[in-house]
Enzyme design. Structure first.
Site, PDB file in Angstrom:
ATOM      1  N   GLY A  12       0.786  -1.245   0.000  1.00 56.28           N
ATOM      2  CA  GLY A  12       0.000   0.000   0.000  1.00 56.28           C
ATOM      3  C   GLY A  12       0.806   1.277   0.000  1.00 56.28           C
ATOM      4  CG  MET A  47      -1.358  -8.178  -6.022  1.00 59.24           C
ATOM      5  SD  MET A  47      -0.354  -7.155  -7.107  1.00 59.24           S
ATOM      6  CE  MET A  47       0.679  -8.418  -7.815  1.00 59.24           C
ATOM      7  CG  HIS A  61       1.860  -1.963 -15.277  1.00 60.65           C
ATOM      8  ND1 HIS A  61       1.570  -3.208 -14.740  1.00 60.65           N
ATOM      9  CD2 HIS A  61       2.848  -2.152 -16.180  1.00 60.65           C
ATOM     10  CE1 HIS A  61       2.362  -4.099 -15.308  1.00 60.65           C
ATOM     11  NE2 HIS A  61       3.139  -3.494 -16.186  1.00 60.65           N
TER      12      HIS A  61
HETATM   13  C1  GRF Z   1       3.398  -1.100  -7.467  1.00 61.72           C
HETATM   14  O1  GRF Z   1       4.649  -1.331  -8.065  1.00 61.72           O
HETATM   15  C2  GRF Z   1       2.336  -0.884  -8.510  1.00 61.72           C
HETATM   16  O2  GRF Z   1       2.826  -0.272  -9.658  1.00 61.72           O
HETATM   17  C3  GRF Z   1       1.905  -2.294  -8.827  1.00 61.72           C
HETATM   18  O3  GRF Z   1       1.951  -2.977  -7.613  1.00 61.72           O
HETATM   19  C4  GRF Z   1       2.881  -2.338  -6.736  1.00 61.72           C
HETATM   20  C5  GRF Z   1       2.125  -1.990  -5.505  1.00 61.72           C
HETATM   21  O4  GRF Z   1       2.929  -1.413  -4.518  1.00 61.72           O
HETATM   22  N1  GRF Z   1       0.608  -2.289  -9.459  1.00 61.72           N
HETATM   23  P1  GRF Z   1       2.254  -0.750  -3.236  1.00 61.72           P
HETATM   24  O5  GRF Z   1       1.356  -1.818  -2.622  1.00 61.72           O
HETATM   25  O6  GRF Z   1       1.476   0.438  -3.688  1.00 61.72           O
HETATM   26  O7  GRF Z   1       3.387  -0.398  -2.331  1.00 61.72           O
END
Ligand code: GRF
Length: 216
Positions: free
Chosen positions: A12, A90, A109
């Site tokens: 997050g 995810m 992404h």
């Molecule tokens: C990030 O690298 C985002 O681009 C991808 O998943 C990761 C999530 O990281 N979709 P976080 O949970 O926001 O730290």
């Protein structure tokens, strides 16, 4: 003030960057709800710390994937959420949510789409040997990382990069461009025309096509 709903599965840190920009007064929005599919997500602690309502919904508890996404859409609508923000969620979002929020779901992404969609994109970029990678904020459609691109930012790839070092360099930019894309939306400055997004009253500061030095 724009009402946001966030979907996150893990750490997050992007969720946090949005919270921080709101708290700093740089983003006129409020986060009405976090929904996670993972009871162990660190994103939950972030929500608790900032008194943001959260729900943990497990797809396994629903009769189908569509039922899971219908419930998410209902929970968002109940709280008058206007824009759904995927922050490390995810899963592939399915029709019931997309149809409830057409061009009102964003994702970030960690690659320069359309290159390297899907999982482990930083590793995909390294394995392919690209010299530049970056991150992309886009609207979500039914495909995997295929929706209209809103903004992108680029970073150089060093010959000595590892998946971790490249991921970290990209992540620092993610935390800048995601709140900015949401700000553009909140100002009514994004217009989707087919596969492309027009930024209304565009100026150079709306773009993050920058290459910070490798040690920057
Ligand atoms: C990030 O690298 C985002 O681009 C991808 O998943 C990761 C999530 O990281 N979709 P976080 O949970 O926001 O730290």
């Amino acid at each position: 003030m724009l009402k946001l709903g966030v979907l996150a599965s893990g750490r997050g840190s992007n969720f946090q960057s949005i919270i921080d920009e709101i708290d700093a007064g740089n983003l006129k929005a409020s986060i009405r709800l976090l929904i996670t599919d993972n009871a162990g997500a660190y994103a939950i602690e972030r929500a608790q710390k900032h008194s943001i309502e959260y729900l943990c919904l497990s797809p396994g508890d629903f009769s189908s994937k569509d039922a899971f996404y219908s419930r998410i859409a209902d929970e968002m609508a109940k709280r008058d959420v206007e824009l759904v923000v995927l922050a490390g969620f995810m899963r592939i979002v399915r029709k019931p949510l997309i149809e409830a929020y057409p061009h009102r779901i964003m994702n970030i992404h960690p690659a320069l789409l359309p290159a390297f969609p899907g999982l482990h994109s930083q590793k995909q970029a390294l394995d392919y040997g690209v010299r530049i990678s970056g991150c992309t904020v886009h609207f979500v459609d039914e495909g995997m990382d295929t929706g209209p691109i809103i903004i992108q930012a680029a970073v150089p790839v060093s010959p000595v990069d590892t998946e971790d070092s490249l991921s970290e360099r990209i992540l620092r930019l993610e935390h800048k461009i995601y709140p900015h894309a949401i700000r553009l939306y909140s100002e009514g400055r994004l217009s989707v025309e087919g596969q492309t997004v027009k930024i209304i009253n565009y100026n150079m500061s709306d773009d993050f096509i920058i290459n910070p030095p490798l040690n920057g």
